[in-house]
Design an enzyme around this catalytic site. Structure first.
Site, PDB file in Angstrom:
ATOM      1  N   HIS A   1       2.007   3.517  -3.892  1.00 52.88           N
ATOM      2  CA  HIS A   1       1.504   4.304  -5.020  1.00 52.88           C
ATOM      3  C   HIS A   1       2.481   5.449  -5.254  1.00 52.88           C
ATOM      4  O   HIS A   1       2.566   6.387  -4.451  1.00 52.88           O
ATOM      5  CB  HIS A   1       0.102   4.833  -4.736  1.00 52.88           C
ATOM      6  CG  HIS A   1      -0.936   3.770  -4.670  1.00 52.88           C
ATOM      7  ND1 HIS A   1      -2.078   3.872  -3.911  1.00 52.88           N
ATOM      8  CD2 HIS A   1      -1.010   2.560  -5.284  1.00 52.88           C
ATOM      9  CE1 HIS A   1      -2.811   2.778  -4.048  1.00 52.88           C
ATOM     10  NE2 HIS A   1      -2.166   1.973  -4.882  1.00 52.88           N
TER      11      HIS A   1
ATOM     12  N   GLU B   1       1.889   9.416  -4.856  1.00 58.54           N
ATOM     13  CA  GLU B   1       1.434   9.948  -3.575  1.00 58.54           C
ATOM     14  C   GLU B   1       2.654  10.351  -2.744  1.00 58.54           C
ATOM     15  O   GLU B   1       2.976   9.752  -1.716  1.00 58.54           O
ATOM     16  CB  GLU B   1       0.545   8.916  -2.883  1.00 58.54           C
ATOM     17  CG  GLU B   1      -0.713   8.628  -3.713  1.00 58.54           C
ATOM     18  CD  GLU B   1      -1.519   7.424  -3.241  1.00 58.54           C
ATOM     19  OE1 GLU B   1      -1.197   6.846  -2.188  1.00 58.54           O
ATOM     20  OE2 GLU B   1      -2.479   7.046  -3.949  1.00 58.54           O
TER      21      GLU B   1
ATOM     22  N   GLU C   1      -4.107   8.273   5.133  1.00 56.29           N
ATOM     23  CA  GLU C   1      -4.382   9.021   3.908  1.00 56.29           C
ATOM     24  C   GLU C   1      -4.096  10.509   4.149  1.00 56.29           C
ATOM     25  O   GLU C   1      -4.673  11.126   5.042  1.00 56.29           O
ATOM     26  CB  GLU C   1      -5.838   8.845   3.484  1.00 56.29           C
ATOM     27  CG  GLU C   1      -6.220   7.413   3.123  1.00 56.29           C
ATOM     28  CD  GLU C   1      -5.803   7.035   1.710  1.00 56.29           C
ATOM     29  OE1 GLU C   1      -5.252   7.906   0.996  1.00 56.29           O
ATOM     30  OE2 GLU C   1      -6.026   5.877   1.314  1.00 56.29           O
TER      31      GLU C   1
END
Length: 554
Positions: free
Chosen positions: A295, A298, A465
């Site tokens: 992504h 990010e 994350e």
């Protein structure tokens, strides 16, 4: 692809060529680079404003468009790319100044990872901004990165991004945008820093799908400055190229590392693959596979990955031990096309590549297909101890992991899924939140790298994350700096050694602790004889929110 060789043998210096852009994209010729800087003390979260306090911006119809740059996309899909983007002279998307007294800001984002489609001046020092959706889509507006010139130091400016896609955001919990001043960088060695007062995130449009607004006020540090705003610390494809060139030029580090092309992207950008191990080759060693930036918006994942590589290639005794024990396969930028054009989520296929592992075609999602094929080859030769995909999260603070608890594999297997994140939480108590970790394998996540690698046979497969904001742990309540993000890579190395330590004390302790936490979650007293082992992962996690994508996936 370059021919394979073992780390330790001489290699031709590897370098990434200039970024290739879709031919519809205009690109300014200036090279955009920023100095690295760590604030002398942590930058605290900003007290957020509630939606009821928002000073609603004037509508764009009441203002003057001062910047408008939107690629003239031919059709609805990607066709061709070239270095430097569109041929021919550049257009002039910014309105010209009327004279030295004109205080209008000059906007620009036609550079690597830049994203700004339109700016409308709705007051003397107030602007409404529109982000460009991911190319060849009409959605996924989250990442932003743009330049402003012709600043004034005294007035309070107000910016409102009018088309954010997600209904919830860390901007509603104290996150601030980043500002970079070229004058401060040149005269004071100050780089990116958090700025903004009256930060507010609220619903804007009443249409479907609804759009959300991010607004903040700021004073610029200098008159006549060139400044940049960004959602996160930018890390571009060219930044990766500079890192790999420095790595190839370092005789000490390059002894342990081979860099070759995993594949080429749709635009023809090279997707590099690093193989890192100690002397003696790869025979008899287990593998560890890591990836980042599937992504593109990010960017924190790239800084964490850089910290991991810096430590693993260092002379530190723990790094030497890791290189003796394992073969590391690292893909630091899975979606270079998305990074180049400033997308938030998609590749030039107009789709999220982290939902394409289960059905990926090499012609549509080459990096995903080749990464999966590479892991299959590794599994045929050796055990893959760990797969970890580095991501960012826009709605939850701290650092945490998503794992794979299939529910039907027995208590021991389900507990072992939780050991690595629990160990990481002990090694990074002021950053990593074990209570935020999730292990449910949802049907909608079957196409992710994490679940796909687990299905292939990688028993410990995770998504790491990293919050766009920072940490609320250990009394911090402050933003992550680049130093914080890079430290996660070193801490991941520490945790891998703990996880694979032949002395089982730490591992066994975490098994007992994970069991007690699950008993507690089910309302059972430790030692009471109650059990969670027959409870599905969805029931164990029914009260908590899922991944960052769940609110934005069509």
């Amino acid at each position: 692809m370059q021919p394979w060789r073992s780390p330790g043998e001489p290699q031709a210096p590897f370098s990434l060529p200039a970024p290739r852009w879709p031919v519809e994209c205009e690109v300014i010729p200036e090279t955009i680079e920023h100095i690295e800087w760590v604030p002398p003390k942590p930058e605290p979260f900003c007290p957020p404003m509630g939606p009821e306090q928002a000073l609603y911006a004037l509508s764009e119809e009441q203002g003057t468009v001062v910047y408008h740059s939107s690629p003239a996309l031919q059709g609805s899909c990607f066709t061709r790319a070239r270095a430097g983007g569109a041929l021919g002279p550049l257009s002039s998307p910014a309105a010209p100044l009327e004279g030295p007294q004109d205080t209008t800001l000059l906007f620009e984002s036609r550079f690597e990872s830049g994203n700004l489609q339109k700016a409308t001046k709705v007051g003397p020092y107030e602007y409404v901004l529109v982000l460009r959706p991911d190319l060849y889509t009409a959605k996924h507006t989250q990442w932003f990165y743009f330049r402003v010139q012709n600043t004034r130091q005294e007035p309070l400016y107000r910016f409102t991004i009018a088309n954010m896609a997600k209904p919830k955001s860390l901007y509603g919990q104290g996150l601030q945008p980043l500002l970079y001043s070229q004058q401060d960088a040149q005269s004071c060695d100050i780089g990116w820093r958090r700025v903004g007062t009256d930060v507010c995130y609220y619903r804007g449009s009443a249409g479907e799908p609804p759009l959300f607004r991010l607004s903040w006020t700021v004073r610029f540090p200098h008159d006549g400055d060139t400044c940049f705003f960004a959602a996160g610390y930018p890390y571009t494809y060219s930044d990766l190229g500079r890192y790999l060139r420095a790595l190839a030029a370092d005789p000490a580090r390059s002894r342990y590392c081979t860099v070759r092309a995993l594949c080429r992207s749709l635009a023809g950008n090279t997707v590099p693959l690093l193989t890192i191990t100690g002397p003696g080759g790869t025979a008899g060693k287990r593998a560890v596979v890591l990836s980042a930036r599937v992504h593109p918006g990010e960017s924190g994942g790239s800084w964490a990955m850089r910290g991991f590589l810096d430590f693993l290639l260092s002379p530190h005794e723990d790094a030497q031990l890791l290189r003796r024990l394992f073969v590391f396969k690292v893909v630091p930028m899975l979606n270079p096309d998305g990074v180049v054009v400033g997308n938030s989520r998609c590749s030039l296929a107009g789709r999220d590549p982290n939902r394409a592992y289960g059905k990926a075609l090499p012609s549509c999602f080459p990096s995903v297909w080749h990464l999966r094929a590479m892991v299959q080859r590794e599994l045929a030769e050796r055990e893959v101890v760990l797969y970890c995909d580095f991501h960012g999260h826009s709605r939850k603070n701290n650092v945490f992991m998503y794992g794979c608890d299939g529910g039907g594999n027995g208590t021991g297997t389900r507990l072992r899924q939780r050991v690595f994140p629990l160990l990481l939480s002990k090694n990074a108590p002021d950053k990593f939140s074990f209570s935020s970790c999730k292990f449910q394998v949802q049907k909608s996540k079957e196409g992710t790298g994490r679940v796909s690698m687990w299905r292939l046979g990688v028993s410990h497969s995770y998504t790491l994350e990293v919050a766009f904001s920072g940490s609320t742990l250990g009394g911090r309540n402050s933003h992550f700096s680049v130093e914080d993000l890079e430290s996660l890579g070193r801490l991941l190395c520490d945790t891998l050694l703990d996880f694979c330590d032949p002395a089982p004390a730490k591992f066994q302790q975490c098994l007992v602790e994970a069991d007690a936490l699950l008993q507690q979650r089910m309302g059972c007293e430790p030692g009471s004889g109650g059990s969670w082992s027959e409870v599905s992962p969805s029931e164990l996690e029914s009260s908590t929110s899922g991944s960052d994508s769940s609110v934005s996936e069509g």
